[in-house]
Write a protein that holds these residues in place. Structure first.
Motif, PDB file in Angstrom:
ATOM      1  N   ILE A 169       0.832  -1.205   0.000  1.00 23.49           N
ATOM      2  CA  ILE A 169       0.000   0.000   0.000  1.00 23.49           C
ATOM      3  C   ILE A 169       0.867   1.256   0.000  1.00 23.49           C
ATOM      4  N   LYS A 170       1.944   1.250   0.790  1.00 25.05           N
ATOM      5  CA  LYS A 170       2.829   2.415   0.893  1.00 25.05           C
ATOM      6  C   LYS A 170       4.251   2.013   0.499  1.00 25.05           C
ATOM      7  N   PRO A 171       4.542   2.002  -0.787  1.00 28.61           N
ATOM      8  CA  PRO A 171       5.872   1.563  -1.223  1.00 28.61           C
ATOM      9  C   PRO A 171       7.013   2.420  -0.690  1.00 28.61           C
ATOM     10  N   ARG A 172       6.752   3.704  -0.465  1.00 28.94           N
ATOM     11  CA  ARG A 172       7.831   4.582  -0.008  1.00 28.94           C
ATOM     12  C   ARG A 172       8.341   4.220   1.389  1.00 28.94           C
ATOM     13  N   GLU A 173       7.539   3.475   2.144  1.00 30.28           N
ATOM     14  CA  GLU A 173       7.920   3.083   3.500  1.00 30.28           C
ATOM     15  C   GLU A 173       8.246   1.596   3.582  1.00 30.28           C
ATOM     16  N   ALA A 174       8.596   0.993   2.455  1.00 34.28           N
ATOM     17  CA  ALA A 174       8.739  -0.467   2.397  1.00 34.28           C
ATOM     18  C   ALA A 174      10.168  -0.953   2.517  1.00 34.28           C
ATOM     19  N   ARG A 175      11.133  -0.055   2.619  1.00 29.58           N
ATOM     20  CA  ARG A 175      12.527  -0.491   2.542  1.00 29.58           C
ATOM     21  C   ARG A 175      12.892  -1.467   3.657  1.00 29.58           C
ATOM     22  N   SER A 176      12.507  -1.192   4.888  1.00 27.02           N
ATOM     23  CA  SER A 176      12.876  -2.075   6.001  1.00 27.02           C
ATOM     24  C   SER A 176      12.209  -3.442   5.862  1.00 27.02           C
TER      25      SER A 176
ATOM     26  N   TRP B  54      14.064  -5.472   3.142  1.00 23.09           N
ATOM     27  CA  TRP B  54      15.340  -6.010   3.637  1.00 23.09           C
ATOM     28  C   TRP B  54      15.112  -7.167   4.595  1.00 23.09           C
ATOM     29  N   THR B  55      14.062  -7.097   5.413  1.00 26.80           N
ATOM     30  CA  THR B  55      13.744  -8.212   6.305  1.00 26.80           C
ATOM     31  C   THR B  55      13.387  -9.465   5.518  1.00 26.80           C
TER      32      THR B  55
ATOM     33  N   ILE C 275      14.413 -10.181   2.474  1.00 23.14           N
ATOM     34  CA  ILE C 275      15.639 -10.682   1.845  1.00 23.14           C
ATOM     35  C   ILE C 275      16.463 -11.484   2.852  1.00 23.14           C
ATOM     36  N   ALA C 276      16.562 -10.972   4.077  1.00 18.81           N
ATOM     37  CA  ALA C 276      17.303 -11.697   5.114  1.00 18.81           C
ATOM     38  C   ALA C 276      16.650 -13.048   5.405  1.00 18.81           C
ATOM     39  N   ALA C 277      15.325 -13.079   5.445  1.00 19.44           N
ATOM     40  CA  ALA C 277      14.628 -14.339   5.692  1.00 19.44           C
ATOM     41  C   ALA C 277      14.870 -15.339   4.565  1.00 19.44           C
ATOM     42  N   CYS C 278      14.934 -14.840   3.321  1.00 18.65           N
ATOM     43  CA  CYS C 278      15.198 -15.740   2.193  1.00 18.65           C
ATOM     44  C   CYS C 278      16.576 -16.374   2.300  1.00 18.65           C
ATOM     45  N   PHE C 279      17.573 -15.590   2.676  1.00 22.84           N
ATOM     46  CA  PHE C 279      18.924 -16.140   2.768  1.00 22.84           C
ATOM     47  C   PHE C 279      19.096 -17.042   3.986  1.00 22.84           C
ATOM     48  N   LEU C 280      18.300 -16.834   5.025  1.00 25.19           N
ATOM     49  CA  LEU C 280      18.376 -17.707   6.196  1.00 25.19           C
ATOM     50  C   LEU C 280      17.805 -19.095   5.907  1.00 25.19           C
ATOM     51  N   VAL C 281      17.084 -19.236   4.793  1.00 29.76           N
ATOM     52  CA  VAL C 281      16.603 -20.565   4.399  1.00 29.76           C
ATOM     53  C   VAL C 281      17.778 -21.498   4.125  1.00 29.76           C
ATOM     54  N   ILE C 282      18.872 -20.959   3.602  1.00 29.87           N
ATOM     55  CA  ILE C 282      20.014 -21.790   3.210  1.00 29.87           C
ATOM     56  C   ILE C 282      20.661 -22.466   4.419  1.00 29.87           C
ATOM     57  N   PRO C 283      21.066 -21.726   5.476  1.00 27.82           N
ATOM     58  CA  PRO C 283      21.645 -22.442   6.628  1.00 27.82           C
ATOM     59  C   PRO C 283      20.657 -23.365   7.327  1.00 27.82           C
TER      60      PRO C 283
ATOM     61  N   SER D  65      14.417 -14.232  -3.142  1.00 29.54           N
ATOM     62  CA  SER D  65      15.084 -12.944  -2.946  1.00 29.54           C
ATOM     63  C   SER D  65      15.149 -12.127  -4.232  1.00 29.54           C
ATOM     64  N   VAL D  66      15.004 -12.759  -5.398  1.00 29.60           N
ATOM     65  CA  VAL D  66      15.122 -12.039  -6.676  1.00 29.60           C
ATOM     66  C   VAL D  66      14.054 -10.958  -6.815  1.00 29.60           C
ATOM     67  N   PRO D  67      12.752 -11.264  -6.653  1.00 28.10           N
ATOM     68  CA  PRO D  67      11.760 -10.184  -6.759  1.00 28.10           C
ATOM     69  C   PRO D  67      11.914  -9.130  -5.675  1.00 28.10           C
ATOM     70  N   LEU D  68      12.400  -9.504  -4.500  1.00 31.51           N
ATOM     71  CA  LEU D  68      12.589  -8.518  -3.437  1.00 31.51           C
ATOM     72  C   LEU D  68      13.730  -7.566  -3.773  1.00 31.51           C
ATOM     73  N   PHE D  69      14.804  -8.077  -4.345  1.00 30.27           N
ATOM     74  CA  PHE D  69      15.890  -7.199  -4.772  1.00 30.27           C
ATOM     75  C   PHE D  69      15.415  -6.257  -5.882  1.00 30.27           C
ATOM     76  N   TYR D  70      14.574  -6.759  -6.772  1.00 28.72           N
ATOM     77  CA  TYR D  70      14.046  -5.899  -7.833  1.00 28.72           C
ATOM     78  C   TYR D  70      13.164  -4.802  -7.238  1.00 28.72           C
ATOM     79  N   CYS D  71      12.335  -5.161  -6.269  1.00 25.48           N
ATOM     80  CA  CYS D  71      11.514  -4.146  -5.587  1.00 25.48           C
ATOM     81  C   CYS D  71      12.388  -3.105  -4.901  1.00 25.48           C
TER      82      CYS D  71
END
Length: 228
Positions: free
Chosen positions: A159-166, A169-170, A172-180, A207-213
């Motif tokens: 709804i509010k893309p301008r406030e979506a950065r945090s 990033w959360t 993206i971190a969750a996606c990479f934590l799937v690996i360990p 993580s690919v669509p999140l990095f694009y966002c």
């Protein structure tokens, strides 16, 4: 007398040269690069986009960036919800998968190898669990619900893309934590290596669509004081 006539001819020739269209003074032409350089020196900036015209720079307009952001993030949310919903009917799904592999009538993984052995192992294990200990499936029900809850946390950024950065990033971190998680807990639970790698691929692909966002947020203008 001849000198006078010669002098008059020279005067007429000079007058004709000055009155010629070729020699008439023209307005000075300033190159666009010189004008831009002069404006930059003066501390001024040129508009990058004129309303009603196509953008000429390499960056997209904030409206386009927000539209693409919402489309990509919306697909990510749908993927999370589908992952959660499909975690409820595990046994029917495993029976369907075993049927696709041509081993739907098998009652034991014995005599099979590779992927069919693993699919039959999971199917037979779920049949035994649902038959004798159905309450264990309550844990996977909560796993399915957790996917849906995670998807809900991305509704705000949608709804509010301008406030979506945090939030991005959360995610993206969750996606990479799937690996360990897959590489550490997988061997403990007896999960084959190739299946663990499949689980890891979900984290990488997610993580690919999140990095694009995240990259699209660079083209979204900051909110004005009235919007704040």
């Amino acid at each position: 007398m001849g000198r006078v006539l010669g002098w008059r001819k020279r005067c007429r020739a000079v007058r004709a040269i000055h009155l010629s269209p070729v020699c008439t003074p023209r307005p000075a032409f300033i190159k666009p690069s010189h004008a831009i350089h002069a404006l930059c020196i003066a501390g001024k900036t040129l508009p990058t986009h004129v309303p009603g015209s196509k953008p000429t720079d390499l960056h997209m307009t904030p409206t386009t960036a927000i539209r693409r952001f919402r489309i990509v993030l919306g697909l990510f949310i749908v993927g999370l919800i589908v992952s959660g919903v499909t975690a409820f009917p595990l046994l029917p799904e495993m029976k369907l998968l075993a049927g696709w592999l041509g081993v739907g009538d098998a009652v034991s993984p014995a005599g099979h190898d590779g992927l069919t052995f693993w699919i039959l192992t999971v199917k037979c294990g779920l049949e035994d669990m649902y038959g004798q200990y159905p309450w264990i499936a309550y844990g996977t029900d909560w796993l399915a619900f957790a996917h849906i809850v995670i998807a809900l946390f991305f509704i705000g950024p949608l709804i509010k893309p301008r406030e979506a950065r945090s939030a991005i990033w959360t995610g993206i971190a969750a996606c990479f934590l799937v690996i360990p998680l897959a590489l550490i807990c997988g061997p403990v639970r007896g999960i084959p290596l190739y299946w663990r790698l499949i689980d890891c691929s979900f984290g990488v692909l997610g993580s690919v669509p999140l990095f694009y966002c995240l990259s699209l947020l660079r083209d979204v203008s900051p909110p004005s004081e009235e919007q704040r």
